[in-house]
Motif scaffolding. Structure first.
Motif, PDB file in Angstrom:
ATOM      1  N   MET A 140      36.064  53.656  30.282  1.00  0.00           N
ATOM      2  CA  MET A 140      35.901  52.245  30.636  1.00  0.00           C
ATOM      3  C   MET A 140      34.523  51.768  30.208  1.00  0.00           C
ATOM      4  N   PRO A 141      34.304  51.639  28.911  1.00  0.00           N
ATOM      5  CA  PRO A 141      32.962  51.256  28.465  1.00  0.00           C
ATOM      6  C   PRO A 141      32.628  49.816  28.852  1.00  0.00           C
ATOM      7  N   ARG A 142      31.383  49.625  29.277  1.00  0.00           N
ATOM      8  CA  ARG A 142      30.851  48.293  29.563  1.00  0.00           C
ATOM      9  C   ARG A 142      30.098  47.836  28.319  1.00  0.00           C
ATOM     10  N   VAL A 143      30.505  46.686  27.792  1.00  0.00           N
ATOM     11  CA  VAL A 143      29.993  46.228  26.506  1.00  0.00           C
ATOM     12  C   VAL A 143      29.206  44.939  26.709  1.00  0.00           C
ATOM     13  N   SER A 144      28.080  44.823  26.016  1.00  0.00           N
ATOM     14  CA  SER A 144      27.309  43.576  25.990  1.00  0.00           C
ATOM     15  C   SER A 144      27.382  42.978  24.592  1.00  0.00           C
ATOM     16  N   ILE A 145      27.634  41.683  24.531  1.00  0.00           N
ATOM     17  CA  ILE A 145      27.713  40.981  23.254  1.00  0.00           C
ATOM     18  C   ILE A 145      26.739  39.805  23.315  1.00  0.00           C
ATOM     19  N   ASP A 146      25.853  39.718  22.332  1.00  0.00           N
ATOM     20  CA  ASP A 146      24.937  38.577  22.236  1.00  0.00           C
ATOM     21  C   ASP A 146      25.407  37.680  21.103  1.00  0.00           C
ATOM     22  N   VAL A 147      25.635  36.416  21.416  1.00  0.00           N
ATOM     23  CA  VAL A 147      26.068  35.444  20.416  1.00  0.00           C
ATOM     24  C   VAL A 147      24.941  34.436  20.231  1.00  0.00           C
ATOM     25  N   MET A 148      24.417  34.355  19.022  1.00  0.00           N
ATOM     26  CA  MET A 148      23.285  33.459  18.735  1.00  0.00           C
ATOM     27  C   MET A 148      23.642  32.537  17.579  1.00  0.00           C
ATOM     28  N   LEU A 149      23.103  31.317  17.633  1.00  0.00           N
ATOM     29  CA  LEU A 149      23.216  30.444  16.469  1.00  0.00           C
ATOM     30  C   LEU A 149      22.536  31.116  15.283  1.00  0.00           C
ATOM     31  N   ARG A 150      23.109  30.961  14.104  1.00  0.00           N
ATOM     32  CA  ARG A 150      22.478  31.505  12.906  1.00  0.00           C
ATOM     33  C   ARG A 150      21.096  30.873  12.712  1.00  0.00           C
ATOM     34  N   ASP A 151      20.215  31.605  12.039  1.00  0.00           N
ATOM     35  CA  ASP A 151      18.817  31.165  11.939  1.00  0.00           C
ATOM     36  C   ASP A 151      18.683  29.800  11.281  1.00  0.00           C
ATOM     37  N   GLU A 152      19.605  29.474  10.379  1.00  0.00           N
ATOM     38  CA  GLU A 152      19.475  28.197   9.669  1.00  0.00           C
ATOM     39  C   GLU A 152      20.085  27.028  10.447  1.00  0.00           C
ATOM     40  N   ILE A 153      20.657  27.308  11.616  1.00  0.00           N
ATOM     41  CA  ILE A 153      21.246  26.249  12.439  1.00  0.00           C
ATOM     42  C   ILE A 153      20.221  25.805  13.489  1.00  0.00           C
ATOM     43  N   LEU A 154      20.066  24.499  13.637  1.00  0.00           N
ATOM     44  CA  LEU A 154      19.129  23.952  14.611  1.00  0.00           C
ATOM     45  C   LEU A 154      19.525  24.364  16.026  1.00  0.00           C
ATOM     46  N   GLY A 200      40.365  51.939  28.869  1.00  0.00           N
ATOM     47  CA  GLY A 200      40.537  53.056  27.945  1.00  0.00           C
ATOM     48  C   GLY A 200      39.312  53.937  27.876  1.00  0.00           C
ATOM     49  N   ASP A 201      39.350  54.868  26.954  1.00  0.00           N
ATOM     50  CA  ASP A 201      38.346  55.924  26.898  1.00  0.00           C
ATOM     51  C   ASP A 201      37.256  55.642  25.873  1.00  0.00           C
ATOM     52  N   GLY A 202      37.287  54.468  25.283  1.00  0.00           N
ATOM     53  CA  GLY A 202      36.191  54.144  24.375  1.00  0.00           C
ATOM     54  C   GLY A 202      36.517  54.298  22.903  1.00  0.00           C
ATOM     55  N   THR A 203      37.743  54.711  22.574  1.00  0.00           N
ATOM     56  CA  THR A 203      38.117  54.718  21.162  1.00  0.00           C
ATOM     57  C   THR A 203      38.369  53.297  20.703  1.00  0.00           C
ATOM     58  N   ASP A 204      38.094  53.031  19.475  1.00  0.00           N
ATOM     59  CA  ASP A 204      38.321  51.714  18.887  1.00  0.00           C
ATOM     60  C   ASP A 204      37.504  50.609  19.536  1.00  0.00           C
ATOM     61  N   VAL A 205      36.411  50.966  20.188  1.00  0.00           N
ATOM     62  CA  VAL A 205      35.576  49.934  20.794  1.00  0.00           C
ATOM     63  C   VAL A 205      35.056  48.987  19.717  1.00  0.00           C
ATOM     64  N   ARG A 206      34.605  49.550  18.619  1.00  0.00           N
ATOM     65  CA  ARG A 206      34.044  48.708  17.561  1.00  0.00           C
ATOM     66  C   ARG A 206      35.063  47.679  17.063  1.00  0.00           C
ATOM     67  N   ALA A 207      36.266  48.146  16.754  1.00  0.00           N
ATOM     68  CA  ALA A 207      37.272  47.221  16.217  1.00  0.00           C
ATOM     69  C   ALA A 207      37.629  46.154  17.236  1.00  0.00           C
TER      70      ALA A 207
END
Lengths: 80, 80
Positions: free
Chosen positions: B1-15, B49-56
Motif C-alpha cells: 500500500m504505497p503512499r505516493v506524493s505528486i507535485d503539480v507545478m505550472l511550467r516555468d514559461e507559464i505565468l 496493492g504491493d507496489g508493482t506498477d506504481v510508476r505506470a
C-alpha cells in the motif's frame, strides 16, 4: 541560494472536498484502488544567502503567510 | 500500500500570479531575499496493492486527471 520546497496540507481532521472529488473521479477513469486522496499546496522558492537560518526563515514564512496553522500543516525540505 | 506524493507545478514559461502575489507580500512581512516563488498542487494518495506498477499508474493518473500537461509538469515520489 538554497531552493526550498514547502508542502501545505489540510490537517487530517479537516474535510478535503477537492481530494474527495478526485478520489471519486479516479474509478470512472479506470484507476481503481486509490484511497486517501488529499490535495494541498506545493510552494517552491529560492532564499538569498548561504543557507544559514533556513529553518527559522522557512518556518516563520510558512506559519505567517503560506499556511493557516489552525487548519493546515506544512512540511519543507531543501532541494539540492 | 504505497503512499505516493505528486507535485503539480505550472511550467516555468507559464505565468504564476499566485506565486508572484506571495513573492510581493513577503517583504512587507519582513522576509527579504526570497525569489522565484512558484505555487502548485501537492497531492497525496494511497495505492492499493504491493507496489508493482506504481510508476505506470501514477504517471497515467497525473497525466489524465491531476495535471494538465499543456501548462503543467509533475514530479512524484513514494513516501516512506
Amino acid at each position: 541560494m538554497p531552493r526550498v520546497s514547502i508542502d501545505v496540507m489540510l490537517r487530517d481532521e479537516i474535510l478535503d472536498p477537492q481530494g474527495q472529488a478526485v478520489e471519486r473521479a479516479l474509478p470512472s477513469l479506470g484507476f481503481t484502488g486509490v484511497a486517501g486522496v488529499r490535495i494541498g499546496k506545493h510552494i517552491e522558492l529560492t532564499l538569498a544567502g548561504d543557507g544559514t537560518d533556513v529553518r527559522a526563515t522557512v518556518e516563520a514564512m510558512a506559519a505567517t503567510l503560506l499556511a493557516n496553522p489552525v487548519i493546515e500543516r506544512f512540511d519543507w525540505r531543501v532541494e539540492d
